[in-house]
Motif scaffolding. Structure first.
Motif, PDB file in Angstrom:
ATOM      1  N   PRO A   1       0.820  -1.225   0.000  1.00  0.00           N
ATOM      2  CA  PRO A   1       0.000   0.000   0.000  1.00  0.00           C
ATOM      3  C   PRO A   1       0.845   1.263   0.000  1.00  0.00           C
ATOM      4  CG  PRO A   1      -0.876  -1.595   1.556  1.00  0.00           C
ATOM      5  CD  PRO A   1       0.432  -2.140   1.091  1.00  0.00           C
ATOM      6  N   ARG A   2       1.971   1.222   0.706  1.00  0.00           N
ATOM      7  CA  ARG A   2       2.836   2.401   0.770  1.00  0.00           C
ATOM      8  C   ARG A   2       3.409   2.731  -0.611  1.00  0.00           C
ATOM      9  NH1 ARG A   2       5.315   4.371   5.368  1.00  0.00           N
ATOM     10  NH2 ARG A   2       6.997   5.877   5.015  1.00  0.00           N
ATOM     11  N   SER A   3       3.884   1.708  -1.327  1.00  0.00           N
ATOM     12  CA  SER A   3       4.463   1.927  -2.651  1.00  0.00           C
ATOM     13  C   SER A   3       3.416   2.423  -3.637  1.00  0.00           C
ATOM     14  CB  SER A   3       5.099   0.626  -3.152  1.00  0.00           C
ATOM     15  OG  SER A   3       5.679   0.801  -4.425  1.00  0.00           O
ATOM     16  N   LEU A   4       2.213   1.852  -3.570  1.00  0.00           N
ATOM     17  CA  LEU A   4       1.138   2.275  -4.474  1.00  0.00           C
ATOM     18  C   LEU A   4       0.753   3.725  -4.205  1.00  0.00           C
ATOM     19  CD1 LEU A   4      -1.019   1.782  -6.617  1.00  0.00           C
ATOM     20  CD2 LEU A   4      -2.469   0.802  -4.824  1.00  0.00           C
ATOM     21  N   LYS A   5       0.604   4.075  -2.930  1.00  0.00           N
ATOM     22  CA  LYS A   5       0.207   5.442  -2.594  1.00  0.00           C
ATOM     23  C   LYS A   5       1.259   6.455  -3.036  1.00  0.00           C
ATOM     24  CE  LYS A   5      -2.754   4.232   1.319  1.00  0.00           C
ATOM     25  NZ  LYS A   5      -2.927   4.284   2.795  1.00  0.00           N
ATOM     26  N   ARG A   6       2.529   6.061  -2.913  1.00  0.00           N
ATOM     27  CA  ARG A   6       3.586   6.963  -3.344  1.00  0.00           C
ATOM     28  C   ARG A   6       3.479   7.225  -4.842  1.00  0.00           C
ATOM     29  NH1 ARG A   6       7.583   4.617  -1.033  1.00  0.00           N
ATOM     30  NH2 ARG A   6       8.221   3.225  -2.712  1.00  0.00           N
ATOM     31  N   ALA A   7       3.232   6.179  -5.631  1.00  0.00           N
ATOM     32  CA  ALA A   7       3.117   6.341  -7.080  1.00  0.00           C
ATOM     33  C   ALA A   7       1.890   7.171  -7.449  1.00  0.00           C
ATOM     34  CB  ALA A   7       3.051   4.970  -7.746  1.00  0.00           C
ATOM     35  N   LEU A   8       0.782   6.940  -6.755  1.00  0.00           N
ATOM     36  CA  LEU A   8      -0.435   7.723  -7.026  1.00  0.00           C
ATOM     37  C   LEU A   8      -0.206   9.198  -6.716  1.00  0.00           C
ATOM     38  CD1 LEU A   8      -3.219   5.369  -5.592  1.00  0.00           C
ATOM     39  CD2 LEU A   8      -2.442   5.577  -7.959  1.00  0.00           C
ATOM     40  N   LEU A   9       0.507   9.454  -5.624  1.00  0.00           N
ATOM     41  CA  LEU A   9       0.793  10.832  -5.257  1.00  0.00           C
ATOM     42  C   LEU A   9       1.591  11.535  -6.346  1.00  0.00           C
ATOM     43  CD1 LEU A   9       1.044  13.263  -3.334  1.00  0.00           C
ATOM     44  CD2 LEU A   9       3.022  12.110  -2.316  1.00  0.00           C
ATOM     45  N   VAL A  10       2.609  10.866  -6.877  1.00  0.00           N
ATOM     46  CA  VAL A  10       3.437  11.466  -7.919  1.00  0.00           C
ATOM     47  C   VAL A  10       2.591  11.784  -9.149  1.00  0.00           C
ATOM     48  CG1 VAL A  10       5.392  11.103  -9.471  1.00  0.00           C
ATOM     49  CG2 VAL A  10       5.541  10.353  -7.093  1.00  0.00           C
ATOM     50  N   CYS A  11       1.707  10.869  -9.519  1.00  0.00           N
ATOM     51  CA  CYS A  11       0.814  11.113 -10.659  1.00  0.00           C
ATOM     52  C   CYS A  11       0.004  12.384 -10.458  1.00  0.00           C
ATOM     53  CB  CYS A  11      -0.140   9.938 -10.853  1.00  0.00           C
ATOM     54  SG  CYS A  11       0.612   8.458 -11.543  1.00  0.00           S
ATOM     55  N   LEU A  12      -0.611  12.503  -9.273  1.00  0.00           N
ATOM     56  CA  LEU A  12      -1.470  13.650  -9.010  1.00  0.00           C
ATOM     57  C   LEU A  12      -0.680  14.957  -9.013  1.00  0.00           C
ATOM     58  CD1 LEU A  12      -3.649  12.114  -6.163  1.00  0.00           C
ATOM     59  CD2 LEU A  12      -4.321  12.484  -8.542  1.00  0.00           C
ATOM     60  N   ARG A  13       0.545  14.919  -8.498  1.00  0.00           N
ATOM     61  CA  ARG A  13       1.365  16.127  -8.502  1.00  0.00           C
ATOM     62  C   ARG A  13       1.758  16.520  -9.925  1.00  0.00           C
ATOM     63  NH1 ARG A  13       4.335  17.408  -4.145  1.00  0.00           N
ATOM     64  NH2 ARG A  13       4.632  19.322  -5.324  1.00  0.00           N
TER      65      ARG A  13
ATOM     66  N   MET B   1      11.024  11.584  -5.102  1.00  0.00           N
ATOM     67  CA  MET B   1       9.733  11.105  -4.594  1.00  0.00           C
ATOM     68  C   MET B   1       9.524   9.620  -4.902  1.00  0.00           C
ATOM     69  SD  MET B   1       7.523  14.435  -5.772  1.00  0.00           S
ATOM     70  CE  MET B   1       5.903  13.833  -5.300  1.00  0.00           C
ATOM     71  N   LEU B   2       9.966   9.203  -6.080  1.00  0.00           N
ATOM     72  CA  LEU B   2       9.781   7.796  -6.459  1.00  0.00           C
ATOM     73  C   LEU B   2      10.762   6.878  -5.739  1.00  0.00           C
ATOM     74  CD1 LEU B   2       9.220   8.156 -10.316  1.00  0.00           C
ATOM     75  CD2 LEU B   2       7.520   7.476  -8.619  1.00  0.00           C
ATOM     76  N   GLU B   3      11.948   7.372  -5.452  1.00  0.00           N
ATOM     77  CA  GLU B   3      12.966   6.528  -4.821  1.00  0.00           C
ATOM     78  C   GLU B   3      12.897   6.552  -3.303  1.00  0.00           C
ATOM     79  OE1 GLU B   3      16.715   6.294  -7.869  1.00  0.00           O
ATOM     80  OE2 GLU B   3      16.657   7.988  -6.483  1.00  0.00           O
ATOM     81  N   ALA B   4      12.493   7.682  -2.722  1.00  0.00           N
ATOM     82  CA  ALA B   4      12.495   7.811  -1.263  1.00  0.00           C
ATOM     83  C   ALA B   4      11.329   7.062  -0.656  1.00  0.00           C
ATOM     84  CB  ALA B   4      12.434   9.283  -0.877  1.00  0.00           C
ATOM     85  N   ASP B   5      11.549   6.578   0.546  1.00  0.00           N
ATOM     86  CA  ASP B   5      10.505   5.840   1.251  1.00  0.00           C
ATOM     87  C   ASP B   5      10.177   6.562   2.558  1.00  0.00           C
ATOM     88  OD1 ASP B   5       8.666   3.803   1.503  1.00  0.00           O
ATOM     89  OD2 ASP B   5      10.028   2.519   2.648  1.00  0.00           O
ATOM     90  N   ASP B   6      10.036   7.882   2.464  1.00  0.00           N
ATOM     91  CA  ASP B   6       9.868   8.664   3.691  1.00  0.00           C
ATOM     92  C   ASP B   6       8.614   9.526   3.682  1.00  0.00           C
ATOM     93  OD1 ASP B   6      10.587  10.396   1.734  1.00  0.00           O
ATOM     94  OD2 ASP B   6      12.303  11.280   2.777  1.00  0.00           O
ATOM     95  N   PHE B   7       7.611   9.135   2.876  1.00  0.00           N
ATOM     96  CA  PHE B   7       6.379   9.919   2.866  1.00  0.00           C
ATOM     97  C   PHE B   7       5.619   9.691   4.165  1.00  0.00           C
ATOM     98  CE2 PHE B   7       7.208   9.797  -1.659  1.00  0.00           C
ATOM     99  CZ  PHE B   7       6.936  11.100  -2.004  1.00  0.00           C
ATOM    100  N   PRO B   8       5.126  10.744   4.794  1.00  0.00           N
ATOM    101  CA  PRO B   8       4.405  10.590   6.070  1.00  0.00           C
ATOM    102  C   PRO B   8       3.048   9.930   5.880  1.00  0.00           C
ATOM    103  CG  PRO B   8       4.297  12.856   5.313  1.00  0.00           C
ATOM    104  CD  PRO B   8       5.235  12.164   4.382  1.00  0.00           C
TER     105      PRO B   8
END
Length: 449
Positions: free
Chosen positions: A373-385, A403-410
């Motif tokens: 879920p974390r990886s999917l949400k990160r990718a969705l976030l990048v799309c929206l931005r 954003m795609l490489e880091a794993d530090d999204f809150p």
């Protein structure tokens, strides 16, 4: 007469220098002066000729200092046209090449002629490499040319792009591609090996990438399970983002690709992405925030502001990358008329699914192992931005790589902890969509209207 007679004894008088007569000394001094003058003239001529030959060597064997590319290309094309039209000029050029080859012994690289950004291939060489441009060697075809697989005389495999001479488009694309990527070397960009300009023929020779393009692997017949796993798809996304980041942030002037799409992302056997096809690229010099140009690109990938105003900058590539990332996530084309009306436009459908908190349903059904879920949400976030309607609020490509490489999204707990300390920003608003808190407003209630 008396004066003349008096001067003769003076000239015949002996001097104290070796007992020589005066007129002998005068002759000696005059001879020395003339000799010095002749030696000086010869030295000046020799220096001029040596400088001229050095300049010829630099042009024909590019020793590292590369001239302004755009001017050089114009000269190449002009010379090619003149030579083809004038047989006398052909002989003259051949003689100049033979003469320059004798000078080029001092050149550190006696390789075939180049002008700084690639080898100058003859039409005959490329005909031999591609089997006279046989249909069996065609590996790609588009509106601007046909791409052939070729094997050069040294055994190296290349891709030869034969540009269609359609109302001067071949010459334009030839100039643009050489100017945009001729001097560029990056692991996520397809390198330009050389070119051919003979008569009306304009060809570009690239490094050969041996695993097709992303469009074929996403939308072709690959069976019930796609070989593109989630990790491979993210690897392709990161590689593409790095290539574009180099064009936007690592070059001066920066290069705006203007045609980022899945068919222009080539893949090697290890699924490394290589951005290709710079025929529509534009150069954006320092101090310029945009360039106004005729709207070109591929339907479904073109950013709204560029489509409506013709004002182009790197944020247009960012929007196109967002669409490309949606393709990787969903396995769907940007525009697909075979789907129900509500799903024809990928962007509208994608936004609607995220707004309904059905992001997990966006995944390509051909992906066998689901991402975290974390990886999917990160990718969705990048799309929206990336597809933000306000071009100024889109991230830079370098930020997208992070954003795609880091794993530090809150996530929720992090947001609650920091909620009092943060001043809301565009980034925070986007994160609220994917990581909603009890205080968050309904998902994209207003911003997508």
């Amino acid at each position: 007469m008396a004066t003349s007679g008096a001067s003769l004894p003076l000239l015949t008088n002996r001097t104290s220098i070796a007992g020589l007569k005066f007129y002998v000394l005068v002759i000696i001094f005059l001879a020395i002066a003339v000799s010095i003058l002749l030696i000086t003239v010869l030295c000046i001529r020799r220096n001029r000729s040596s400088k001229k030959s050095q300049m010829q060597v630099k042009v024909k064997h590019s020793s590292g200092t590369i001239p302004l590319v755009s001017k050089e290309i114009v000269e190449v094309i002009k010379i090619g046209n003149v030579i083809d039209d004038d047989p006398k000029m052909q002989k003259q050029v051949e003689c100049e090449i033979e003469e320059s080859s004798s000078v080029s012994v001092e050149s550190p690289s006696p390789s075939p002629e180049n002008i700084g950004w690639g080898r100058w291939y003859t039409l005959k060489e490329l005909e031999n490499a591609t089997g006279r441009f046989s249909d069996g060697n065609v590996i790609g075809e588009g509106g601007y040319g046909i791409v052939y697989r070729g094997i050069l005389q040294d055994g190296s495999v290349v891709a030869v792009k034969n540009l269609l001479n359609n109302k001067g488009q071949a010459e334009k694309e030839f100039k643009v591609e050489v100017e945009a990527i001729g001097k560029v070397r990056h692991k996520n960009l397809v390198g330009l090996v050389g070119y051919c300009a003979e008569g009306a023929q304009r060809m570009l020779v690239y490094e050969y990438v041996d695993n097709g393009n992303l469009e074929q692997w996403l939308h072709g017949d690959v069976g019930p399970i796609s070989p593109l796993t989630w990790d491979i798809r993210m690897k392709i996304a990161v590689g593409t983002a790095k290539g574009l980041a180099y064009l936007h942030e690592g070059l001066e002037p920066k290069v705006v690709h203007r045609d980022v799409k899945s068919s222009n992302i080539l893949l090697d056997k290890k699924w490394n992405a290589r951005v290709s096809d710079f025929g529509l690229a534009k150069l954006l010099g320092s101090g310029k925030s945009y360039v106004t140009t005729r709207v070109m690109g591929t339907f479904g990938y073109v950013s709204p502001e560029y489509a409506s105003t013709g004002m182009l900058n790197e944020s247009s590539d960012v929007y196109s990358f967002g669409i490309l990332l949606m393709e990787l996530i969903t396995g769907r084309s940007p525009i697909d008329y075979s789907r129900p009306p509500a799903e024809m436009n990928l962007v509208d459908w994608f936004k609607g699914m995220v707004a309904s908190r059905r992001g997990d349903e966006l995944l390509d059904p051909l992906i066998e192992i689901q991402p975290s879920p974390r990886s999917l949400k990160r990718a969705l976030l990048v799309c929206l931005r990336c597809i933000d309607l306000d071009a100024n609020k889109r991230p830079k490509m370098g930020q997208i790589v992070h954003m795609l490489e880091a794993d530090d999204f809150p996530f929720r707990s992090d947001l609650r902890t920091r909620e009092k300390d943060y001043v809301p920003s565009q980034a925070d608003e986007s994160k609220k969509v994917l990581y909603p808190t009890r205080h968050a407003e309904p998902v994209y209630k207003a911003s997508w209207r």
